[in-house]
Design a protein around this motif. Structure first.
Motif, PDB file in Angstrom:
ATOM      1  N   GLU A 136      46.159   4.263  -2.134  1.00 21.05           N
ATOM      2  CA  GLU A 136      47.310   3.365  -2.126  1.00 21.05           C
ATOM      3  C   GLU A 136      47.082   2.172  -3.055  1.00 21.05           C
ATOM      4  N   ILE A 137      45.856   1.670  -3.093  1.00 20.84           N
ATOM      5  CA  ILE A 137      45.549   0.532  -3.970  1.00 20.84           C
ATOM      6  C   ILE A 137      45.711   0.926  -5.435  1.00 20.84           C
ATOM      7  N   GLN A 138      45.218   2.100  -5.800  1.00 18.60           N
ATOM      8  CA  GLN A 138      45.364   2.570  -7.180  1.00 18.60           C
ATOM      9  C   GLN A 138      46.840   2.753  -7.543  1.00 18.60           C
ATOM     10  N   PHE A 139      47.622   3.267  -6.609  1.00 15.63           N
ATOM     11  CA  PHE A 139      49.040   3.427  -6.891  1.00 15.63           C
ATOM     12  C   PHE A 139      49.737   2.068  -6.970  1.00 15.63           C
ATOM     13  N   GLY A 140      49.209   1.093  -6.245  1.00 14.80           N
ATOM     14  CA  GLY A 140      49.749  -0.262  -6.359  1.00 14.80           C
ATOM     15  C   GLY A 140      49.614  -0.808  -7.767  1.00 14.80           C
ATOM     16  N   TYR A 141      48.503  -0.473  -8.456  1.00 19.35           N
ATOM     17  CA  TYR A 141      48.347  -0.892  -9.854  1.00 19.35           C
ATOM     18  C   TYR A 141      49.449  -0.283 -10.720  1.00 19.35           C
ATOM     19  N   VAL A 142      49.809   0.953 -10.416  1.00 16.33           N
ATOM     20  CA  VAL A 142      50.863   1.630 -11.181  1.00 16.33           C
ATOM     21  C   VAL A 142      52.196   0.910 -10.991  1.00 16.33           C
ATOM     22  N   LEU A 143      52.520   0.560  -9.755  1.00 11.40           N
ATOM     23  CA  LEU A 143      53.762  -0.157  -9.486  1.00 11.40           C
ATOM     24  C   LEU A 143      53.755  -1.537 -10.131  1.00 11.40           C
ATOM     25  N   ALA A 144      52.603  -2.195 -10.121  1.00  7.97           N
ATOM     26  CA  ALA A 144      52.500  -3.519 -10.747  1.00  7.97           C
ATOM     27  C   ALA A 144      52.688  -3.437 -12.252  1.00  7.97           C
ATOM     28  N   ALA A 145      52.255  -2.339 -12.864  1.00  9.44           N
ATOM     29  CA  ALA A 145      52.428  -2.165 -14.308  1.00  9.44           C
ATOM     30  C   ALA A 145      53.906  -2.147 -14.680  1.00  9.44           C
ATOM     31  N   THR A 148      59.962   6.249  -4.740  1.00 10.04           N
ATOM     32  CA  THR A 148      60.385   7.286  -3.806  1.00 10.04           C
ATOM     33  C   THR A 148      59.393   8.447  -3.784  1.00 10.04           C
ATOM     34  N   ALA A 149      58.832   8.767  -4.961  1.00  8.21           N
ATOM     35  CA  ALA A 149      57.904   9.895  -5.072  1.00  8.21           C
ATOM     36  C   ALA A 149      56.468   9.520  -4.726  1.00  8.21           C
ATOM     37  N   ALA A 150      56.233   8.268  -4.313  1.00 11.07           N
ATOM     38  CA  ALA A 150      54.869   7.785  -4.095  1.00 11.07           C
ATOM     39  C   ALA A 150      54.023   8.697  -3.194  1.00 11.07           C
ATOM     40  N   PRO A 151      54.512   9.098  -2.011  1.00  9.68           N
ATOM     41  CA  PRO A 151      53.654   9.949  -1.158  1.00  9.68           C
ATOM     42  C   PRO A 151      53.245  11.249  -1.847  1.00  9.68           C
ATOM     43  N   ALA A 152      54.206  11.892  -2.527  1.00 16.79           N
ATOM     44  CA  ALA A 152      53.897  13.153  -3.206  1.00 16.79           C
ATOM     45  C   ALA A 152      52.944  12.939  -4.371  1.00 16.79           C
ATOM     46  N   MET A 153      53.140  11.869  -5.140  1.00 17.65           N
ATOM     47  CA  MET A 153      52.291  11.606  -6.297  1.00 17.65           C
ATOM     48  C   MET A 153      50.881  11.224  -5.872  1.00 17.65           C
ATOM     49  N   THR A 165      42.561  18.152 -14.252  1.00 16.40           N
ATOM     50  CA  THR A 165      42.295  18.130 -15.695  1.00 16.40           C
ATOM     51  C   THR A 165      41.747  16.815 -16.211  1.00 16.40           C
ATOM     52  N   ALA A 166      41.740  15.781 -15.393  1.00 18.35           N
ATOM     53  CA  ALA A 166      41.274  14.479 -15.867  1.00 18.35           C
ATOM     54  C   ALA A 166      40.668  13.697 -14.714  1.00 18.35           C
ATOM     55  N   SER A 167      39.870  12.693 -15.071  1.00 18.12           N
ATOM     56  CA  SER A 167      39.269  11.832 -14.062  1.00 18.12           C
ATOM     57  C   SER A 167      40.331  10.926 -13.442  1.00 18.12           C
ATOM     58  N   THR A 168      39.999  10.358 -12.303  1.00 22.14           N
ATOM     59  CA  THR A 168      40.931   9.447 -11.633  1.00 22.14           C
ATOM     60  C   THR A 168      41.272   8.268 -12.524  1.00 22.14           C
ATOM     61  N   ALA A 169      40.271   7.751 -13.240  1.00 23.45           N
ATOM     62  CA  ALA A 169      40.516   6.600 -14.125  1.00 23.45           C
ATOM     63  C   ALA A 169      41.544   6.934 -15.193  1.00 23.45           C
ATOM     64  N   VAL A 170      41.416   8.117 -15.790  1.00 27.76           N
ATOM     65  CA  VAL A 170      42.367   8.537 -16.831  1.00 27.76           C
ATOM     66  C   VAL A 170      43.773   8.694 -16.246  1.00 27.76           C
ATOM     67  N   VAL A 171      43.863   9.278 -15.049  1.00 24.23           N
ATOM     68  CA  VAL A 171      45.167   9.459 -14.408  1.00 24.23           C
ATOM     69  C   VAL A 171      45.821   8.103 -14.136  1.00 24.23           C
ATOM     70  N   VAL A 172      45.067   7.161 -13.568  1.00 26.54           N
ATOM     71  CA  VAL A 172      45.615   5.843 -13.232  1.00 26.54           C
ATOM     72  C   VAL A 172      46.042   5.096 -14.496  1.00 26.54           C
ATOM     73  N   ILE A 173      45.183   5.095 -15.503  1.00 25.62           N
ATOM     74  CA  ILE A 173      45.506   4.375 -16.738  1.00 25.62           C
ATOM     75  C   ILE A 173      46.723   4.997 -17.424  1.00 25.62           C
ATOM     76  N   SER A 174      46.788   6.330 -17.434  1.00 28.53           N
ATOM     77  CA  SER A 174      47.945   7.005 -18.040  1.00 28.53           C
ATOM     78  C   SER A 174      49.237   6.607 -17.340  1.00 28.53           C
ATOM     79  N   LEU A 175      49.190   6.628 -16.005  1.00 26.32           N
ATOM     80  CA  LEU A 175      50.381   6.251 -15.247  1.00 26.32           C
ATOM     81  C   LEU A 175      50.742   4.787 -15.466  1.00 26.32           C
ATOM     82  N   MET A 176      49.751   3.905 -15.522  1.00 24.23           N
ATOM     83  CA  MET A 176      50.015   2.487 -15.726  1.00 24.23           C
ATOM     84  C   MET A 176      50.666   2.236 -17.086  1.00 24.23           C
ATOM     85  N   VAL A 177      50.168   2.917 -18.118  1.00 21.41           N
ATOM     86  CA  VAL A 177      50.752   2.736 -19.465  1.00 21.41           C
ATOM     87  C   VAL A 177      52.198   3.212 -19.479  1.00 21.41           C
ATOM     88  N   VAL A 178      52.437   4.390 -18.906  1.00 24.85           N
ATOM     89  CA  VAL A 178      53.798   4.929 -18.908  1.00 24.85           C
ATOM     90  C   VAL A 178      54.733   4.036 -18.093  1.00 24.85           C
TER      91      VAL A 178
END
Length: 428
Positions: free
Chosen positions: A43-52, A30-35, A99-112
């Motif tokens: 959108e592709i990077q956020f897709g990795y988060v949803l797949a995680a 639900t928060a995808a557009p805001a995040m 505060t962080a690179s895109t890679a760090v943000v994506v990986i952090s979100l994927m782990v969580v």
């Protein structure tokens, strides 16, 4: 002596837990557009988060079922509900784009999100274990149907609630405000629930006898077995056929869940506001279908026995949902198509209670493990659907992509007709 009604109070807490689980697990969608905008993601990077999330949810279904059987639903559901709260709060603390690179943000979100998926995965296998211990033979489908009603209403409620919260306070604060809901579930469940009716001070002898009546196996003592026990579940013919049938049914579910909103806006040309109301109405229809299916299955089990009592509602639900899916895909009128797809979801959810009741009947005292296997297959189908439907739409068009669900509905019917719900794992 009139039987006490503790089991129905236990069920009320289970329905609440299902509702809150879905509010907390789908908040990121639900928060995808805001995040995406706030974190500077594509959108592709956020897709990795949803797949995680999907990966964590699928991987921990079976282990969650085993742990629920071994340690009991009271401890297990309490622990995972606390984790829901902690991980929802943790999601709000991921690094920002500043505060962080895109890679760090994506990986952090994927782990969580992987951990969020893992923490939510055990709920329905654990619910299975609780239902088998608190409800009599032939009375398992309605509790599961009402549990599914709770989760569908959770999806219907979470989108407008979270959207409003994000508008008012932002997505990070909204997640923090929702997190305590997990603690609420944990506290209420730990306070009132017990693993077995005999352990509950408010359950009288009449209720305990009612629950155990007609039960030939010791389903209420829990499963303290080891590796050999759950390997038997994995190798059991009926568990595997049930998994194939439920997995096929979930292809239709994920057409609705993954693609219905997009289909309304992009293919049928509804406005976003109209699509939101139609989607909510469809989920309400699904909630009604889940309750009706549970009631119907229990009624039929008492009349014709477990084998056909569990089969017939699924045959009815799968046949109707497949035909309505075809009608919705093929009809030129958007209004008729949407009405057909709404009723399709009603009949799709009609299947939920009967499937979970069948997993209890087949699994016996290994009901949590059997449910874990069944739901693992179902959630792997979520990944398959996410990849297959757009590929079919690209190659053959959206009519064929949506209509493909009818084939899987037919497969589900074939597989369920081969399942013997009256033949538990331990009797073979």
């Amino acid at each position: 002596m009139q039987a006490s009604r503790v089991r129905w109070r236990i069920l009320a807490i289970i329905v609440l837990a299902s509702f809150i689980s879905y509010v907390l697990r789908y908040n990121t969608s639900t928060a995808a557009p805001a995040m995406i905008g706030d974190l500077g993601l594509t959108e592709i990077q956020f897709g990795y988060v949803l797949a995680a999330f999907a990966a964590g949810y699928a991987i921990f279904q079976f282990p969650g079922g085993i742990l629920g059987d071994r340690f009991g639903p009271r401890k297990m559901l309490t622990v995972i509900a606390v984790l829901w709260a902690l991980l929802t709060a943790l999601t709000s603390l991921v690094p920002s784009a500043e505060t962080a690179s895109t890679a760090v943000v994506v990986i952090s979100l994927m782990v969580v999100r992987f951990l969020v998926g893992a923490s939510h995965a055990p709920i329905f296998p654990v619910v299975n274990t609780s239902v088998v211990r608190w409800f009599p033979v032939g009375g398992w489908a309605l509790p599961h149907g009402l549990s599914s009603t709770g989760l569908t209403l959770g999806v219907a409620a979470s989108a407008p609630l979270l959207a409003w919260m994000i508008t008012e306070v932002g997505w990070r604060a909204a997640f923090l405000l929702l997190a305590p809901l997990g603690l609420l579930v944990a506290a209420v469940w730990w306070w009132y629930a017990r693993d077995n009716p005999a352990q509950h001070a408010a359950a009288n002898e009449a209720e305990i006898e009612l629950i155990q009546d007609g039960c030939e196996l010791d389903l209420h003592s829990g499963d303290k077995g080891g590796r050999a026990d759950w390997l038997r579940v994995l190798k059991n013919r009926d568990v595997l056929l049930l998994t194939l049938s439920y997995t096929s049914m979930n292809y239709v579910f994920y057409i609705v869940f993954n693609w219905f909103f997009y289909y309304l806006v992009e293919i049928r040309q509804y406005s976003i506001t109209e699509a939101g109301f139609v989607t909510a109405a469809q989920w309400v229809a699904g909630a009604a279908g889940a309750a009706v299916g549970g009631w119907l299955c229990d009624r039929m089990c008492k009349r014709v026995g477990l084998r056909w009592g569990c089969r017939w509602p699924i045959v009815i639900g799968m046949s109707a949902s497949g035909l309505l899916l075809l009608g919705g895909a093929l009809h030129p009128s958007p209004q008729v198509a949407v009405t057909a797809l709404a009723f399709c979801f009603f009949f799709n959810q009609l299947n939920e209670g009967p499937y979970w009741a069948t997993s209890i009947a087949v699994g016996g005292k290994h009901a949590g493990a059997a449910a874990g296997v069944m739901n693992t297959g179902a959630n792997i189908m979520g990944i398959v659907n996410a990849l297959l439907v757009p590929a079919l739409a690209h190659l053959l068009g959206w009519v064929f992509a949506i209509a493909s669900g009818a084939f899987f509905a037919l497969l589900g019917i074939v597989f369920i007709l081969l399942v013997r719900a009256d033949r538990p794992v331990d009797s073979q």
